[in-house]
Design a protein around this motif. Structure first.
Motif, PDB file in Angstrom:
ATOM      1  N   GLU A  82      98.064 151.084  70.435  1.00  0.00           N
ATOM      2  CA  GLU A  82      96.867 151.588  71.118  1.00  0.00           C
ATOM      3  C   GLU A  82      97.105 151.730  72.618  1.00  0.00           C
ATOM      4  O   GLU A  82      96.694 152.716  73.234  1.00  0.00           O
ATOM      5  N   ILE A  83      97.774 150.758  73.208  1.00  0.00           N
ATOM      6  CA  ILE A  83      98.069 150.808  74.641  1.00  0.00           C
ATOM      7  C   ILE A  83      98.972 152.005  74.948  1.00  0.00           C
ATOM      8  O   ILE A  83      98.733 152.751  75.904  1.00  0.00           O
ATOM      9  N   GLU A  84      99.996 152.218  74.124  1.00  0.00           N
ATOM     10  CA  GLU A  84     100.901 153.349  74.346  1.00  0.00           C
ATOM     11  C   GLU A  84     100.167 154.683  74.217  1.00  0.00           C
ATOM     12  O   GLU A  84     100.408 155.603  75.000  1.00  0.00           O
ATOM     13  N   GLU A  85      99.281 154.796  73.218  1.00  0.00           N
ATOM     14  CA  GLU A  85      98.503 156.036  73.058  1.00  0.00           C
ATOM     15  C   GLU A  85      97.602 156.285  74.269  1.00  0.00           C
ATOM     16  O   GLU A  85      97.517 157.412  74.770  1.00  0.00           O
ATOM     17  N   GLN A  86      96.951 155.247  74.736  1.00  0.00           N
ATOM     18  CA  GLN A  86      96.068 155.390  75.896  1.00  0.00           C
ATOM     19  C   GLN A  86      96.856 155.750  77.157  1.00  0.00           C
ATOM     20  O   GLN A  86      96.409 156.569  77.959  1.00  0.00           O
ATOM     21  N   GLU A  87      98.032 155.152  77.317  1.00  0.00           N
ATOM     22  CA  GLU A  87      98.857 155.483  78.473  1.00  0.00           C
ATOM     23  C   GLU A  87      99.320 156.934  78.405  1.00  0.00           C
ATOM     24  O   GLU A  87      99.349 157.631  79.427  1.00  0.00           O
ATOM     25  N   GLN A  88      99.665 157.421  77.205  1.00  0.00           N
ATOM     26  CA  GLN A  88     100.086 158.812  77.052  1.00  0.00           C
ATOM     27  C   GLN A  88      98.940 159.753  77.407  1.00  0.00           C
ATOM     28  O   GLN A  88      99.136 160.726  78.132  1.00  0.00           O
ATOM     29  N   LEU A  89      97.745 159.451  76.915  1.00  0.00           N
ATOM     30  CA  LEU A  89      96.585 160.290  77.248  1.00  0.00           C
ATOM     31  C   LEU A  89      96.288 160.257  78.744  1.00  0.00           C
ATOM     32  O   LEU A  89      95.954 161.278  79.345  1.00  0.00           O
ATOM     33  N   GLN A  90      96.431 159.114  79.356  1.00  0.00           N
ATOM     34  CA  GLN A  90      96.185 158.995  80.798  1.00  0.00           C
ATOM     35  C   GLN A  90      97.191 159.813  81.598  1.00  0.00           C
ATOM     36  O   GLN A  90      96.831 160.480  82.563  1.00  0.00           O
ATOM     37  N   ARG A  91      98.460 159.775  81.169  1.00  0.00           N
ATOM     38  CA  ARG A  91      99.474 160.579  81.854  1.00  0.00           C
ATOM     39  C   ARG A  91      99.165 162.069  81.720  1.00  0.00           C
ATOM     40  O   ARG A  91      99.333 162.843  82.667  1.00  0.00           O
ATOM     41  N   GLU A  92      98.693 162.485  80.552  1.00  0.00           N
ATOM     42  CA  GLU A  92      98.343 163.887  80.352  1.00  0.00           C
ATOM     43  C   GLU A  92      97.164 164.295  81.241  1.00  0.00           C
ATOM     44  O   GLU A  92      97.161 165.392  81.819  1.00  0.00           O
ATOM     45  N   ILE A  93      96.176 163.424  81.369  1.00  0.00           N
ATOM     46  CA  ILE A  93      95.023 163.706  82.245  1.00  0.00           C
ATOM     47  C   ILE A  93      95.478 163.849  83.693  1.00  0.00           C
ATOM     48  O   ILE A  93      95.084 164.777  84.406  1.00  0.00           O
ATOM     49  N   ILE A  94      96.345 162.957  84.141  1.00  0.00           N
ATOM     50  CA  ILE A  94      96.834 163.008  85.521  1.00  0.00           C
ATOM     51  C   ILE A  94      97.637 164.292  85.748  1.00  0.00           C
ATOM     52  O   ILE A  94      97.482 164.968  86.772  1.00  0.00           O
ATOM     53  N   ALA A  95      98.487 164.654  84.777  1.00  0.00           N
ATOM     54  CA  ALA A  95      99.284 165.877  84.911  1.00  0.00           C
ATOM     55  C   ALA A  95      98.390 167.110  84.932  1.00  0.00           C
ATOM     56  O   ALA A  95      98.633 168.059  85.685  1.00  0.00           O
TER      57      ALA A  95
END
Length: 142
Positions: A82-95
C-alpha cells in the motif's frame, strides 16, 4: 418431680439433637452433590489412545490468528505494498503538476468523468483511469 424434669429435659434435648443432626447431614449431602456436579466442568483425563493421536496440521483460531507470525508478515507485506502504491501515485501527481502537457491531459479526463457522472453513468466514470500507472522518476523523491 425428678421424672417430670427428666421428661422436660428429654423433650428439649431431642429436638435440638435431631435439628443439629439434620443440619449436619444436609450440609454433608449438599457438599457431596456439589463436588460431584463440579467434576462435570473439569476436563476428563485423556485415555491412552486419545493422548497418542497428534495432529500435524495447524488449526485456525479466528481472533488469535492475528497474533501469529504468518499473519504479522502478511500484514506487513500488505502495508508495504500500500505504501509503495501511494508513493507511486504521489510521484505521478508531482510529475503531472510540473509538466503542463500531462496536466492538460489530466484535466481533460476530469471533464469527461464529470460529464459521465452528470449523465448518470457512474459505472463508466468509475472505470476511467485517472492515473497512467507509469512510475515517474523525480529527483529527490525516488
Amino acid at each position: 418431680t425428678s421424672q417430670l424434669i427428666d421428661k422436660a429435659d428429654s423433650h428439649t434435648f431431642l429436638p435440638t439433637f435431631y435439628n443439629t443432626t439434620m443440619k449436619t447431614a444436609t450440609c454433608l449431602v449438599t457438599i457431596a452433590l456439589c463436588a460431584q456436579s463440579a467434576s462435570a466442568f473439569a476436563p476428563s483425563t485423556p485415555t491412552f489412545q486419545q493422548h497418542s493421536i497428534a495432529s500435524t496440521t495447524a488449526r485456525s483460531m479466528g481472533l488469535f490468528d492475528f497474533f501469529s507470525e504468518d499473519a504479522r508478515k502478511e500484514r506487513e507485506e500488505r502495508r508495504q505494498r500500500e505504501i509503495e502504491e501511494q508513493e507511486q501515485l504521489q510521484r505521478e501527481i508531482i510529475a503531472r503538476r510540473s509538466n503542463p502537457e500531462k496536466m492538460e491531459e489530466y484535466e481533460a479526463k476530469v471533464r469527461v468523468r464529470r460529464q459521465l457522472r452528470m449523465n448518470g453513468e457512474d459505472d463508466a466514470a468509475d472505470s476511467m483511469d485517472m492515473y497512467t500507472g507509469e512510475d515517474e522518476k523525480i529527483v529527490g523523491l525516488n
